[in-house]
Design an enzyme around this catalytic site. Structure first.
Site, PDB file in Angstrom:
ATOM      1  CD  GLU A  89     -57.960 -23.453  56.826  1.00 25.42           C
ATOM      2  OE1 GLU A  89     -59.142 -23.253  56.525  1.00 25.42           O
ATOM      3  OE2 GLU A  89     -57.081 -23.704  55.980  1.00 25.42           O
ATOM      4  CB  CYS A 104     -48.437 -24.537  56.252  1.00 29.15           C
ATOM      5  SG  CYS A 104     -49.196 -23.283  55.233  1.00 29.15           S
ATOM      6  CB  CYS A 111     -56.325 -12.511  53.712  1.00 28.57           C
ATOM      7  SG  CYS A 111     -55.001 -11.664  52.821  1.00 28.57           S
ATOM      8  CB  CYS A 115     -55.882 -13.556  45.709  1.00 29.42           C
ATOM      9  SG  CYS A 115     -54.463 -12.641  46.325  1.00 29.42           S
ATOM     10  CB  CYS A 118     -57.129 -16.939  47.997  1.00 25.95           C
ATOM     11  SG  CYS A 118     -56.744 -17.223  49.732  1.00 25.95           S
ATOM     12  CB  CYS A 330     -54.875 -21.257  51.290  1.00 23.68           C
ATOM     13  SG  CYS A 330     -54.849 -19.658  51.971  1.00 23.68           S
TER      14      CYS A 330
END
Ligand code: SAH
Ligand code: SF4
Length: 342
Positions: A89, A104, A111, A115, A118, A330
């Site tokens: 994205e 951004c 990832c 977390c 997220c 995100c």
């Protein structure tokens, strides 16, 4: 050969191979990074014969827009697709009162930091992006909108300090080829200490933003597993060292989750922790992206938290919600697209 991502000197080498002048390299460079064309035929100040010759060995890009969403507030979110089919994205944010156009960008597909709040982390880690793939995100925005991006934040998907080499090379290209000043670029990290130490030695002009999200070890490790590897006290030491070495002020990012890390005692603890750190604080009301029990605080609670923090003498801002109507938080768009394809 893909032209996007080539530096001026690399284009000059290519021109030499093609027995063309150095000036052609300058023209092509301008078409790629400033006029943001998608194909060689659009490079109208090159002769038709030369364009045909160039087309035999090169193309401008192989990156595509898979999905695009436009928000009422002007935010545009792209799902960018690379030749191997992987997607990330990229978001373009405009702020009414400023001429700035902020991109951004993502640094990885997925990832590994995982977390709990997220959407990207939930999907696991796929692979690093190359520096060419990182800069293609900004070129995609420029090609699609016809506008020139003025600011970059590494706050898309992925952990930039776990893909440090490509991130730094992309930064150099943003700086030198796109002519986006390093001061207009922000790198956001979940607190990868070895990466912070490397950045401290490089002494960049860019802003370092730290996703802190909690004032102590116990609370932080509940939402950020990385706390078990790089704990908050060591992180603070690394940040102090970074500030000392570079003289730069850092940004502390802090997601506010209702009833978890947004209470008055937590605000006081955070103010105490940050007291001797040269930083600004950016509060991010939690954005509900995945199914969990987290909620964003009320506006009243956000203001109370901000007020308590300001007592520490720091500059505190609350991040404006951008693109709330288009899944602009995100990892949401990629997540949805993957679900839809299943
Ligand atoms: N991996 C890096 C950079 C990408 S995330 C990092 O974590 O810093 C960019 C920012 O978005 C981080 O501060 C992250 O904590 C925040 N973020 C992720 N999910 C969020 C959500 N659901 N609501 C609000 N902010 C979120
Ligand atoms: Fe990774 Fe950042 Fe998401 Fe954490 S918040 S999982 S570090 S992208």
């Amino acid at each position: 050969m893909i032209l996007a991502g080539l530096r001026l000197s690399e284009l000059e080498d290519l021109m030499q191979e093609l027995k063309a002048t150095k000036f052609r390299a300058k023209q092509i460079h301008n078409w790629i990074y400033f006029k943001s064309v998608s194909n060689i035929d659009e490079m109208t100040n090159l002769s038709k014969d030369f364009r045909e010759e160039l087309k035999k060995i090169a193309t401008v890009t192989e990156t595509k827009i898979k999905l695009k969403q436009v928000s009422k507030d002007g935010t545009i979110k792209y799902l960018v697709e690379y030749p191997d089919g992987e997607c990330v994205e990229t978001v373009l944010m405009r702020f009414d009162n400023r001429a700035n156009l902020t991109a951004c960008v993502s640094s990885q597909v997925g990832c590994a930091v995982n977390c709990s709040f997220c959407a990207t982390g939930k999907g696991g880690f796929k692979r690093n992006l190359t520096y060419q793939e990182i800069i293609e995100q900004v070129l995609t925005i420029q090609r699609d909108t016809g506008l020139k991006v003025t600011n970059i934040v590494f706050m898309g998907q992925g952990e930039p300090l776990l893909n440090l080499e490509n991130m730094l090379k992309a930064l150099e290209i943003f700086n030198e080829d796109f002519q986006i000043g390093a001061r207009r670029i922000t790198i956001s990290t979940s607190g990868i200490i070895p990466g912070i130490e490397k950045l401290a030695n490089l002494n960049l002009q860019s802003t370092l933003a730290i996703s802190l999200h909690a004032p102590n070890h116990e609370l932080r490790k509940e939402i950020m597993p990385i706390e078990n590897k790089y704990n908050i006290q060591d992180l603070k030491k690394a940040l102090k060292n970074y500030i000392e070495k570079t003289g730069r002020r850092i940004t502390i990012e802090y997601i506010l989750i209702h009833g978890f890390n947004d209470t008055a005692p937590v605000a006081k603890e955070l103010a105490y922790l940050l007291k001797d750190l040269k930083c600004n604080i950016n509060l991010i009301p939690y954005n509900s992206v995945i199914e969990n029990d987290y909620k964003k605080p009320s506006n009243n609670d956000i203001m109370k938290f901000k007020y308590l923090l300001e007592h520490s003498g720091k500059k505190v801002t609350v991040r404006l919600e951008r693109g709330a109507d288009i899944d602009a938080a995100c990892g949401q768009l990629r997540g949805k697209n993957i679900k839809n394809n299943e």
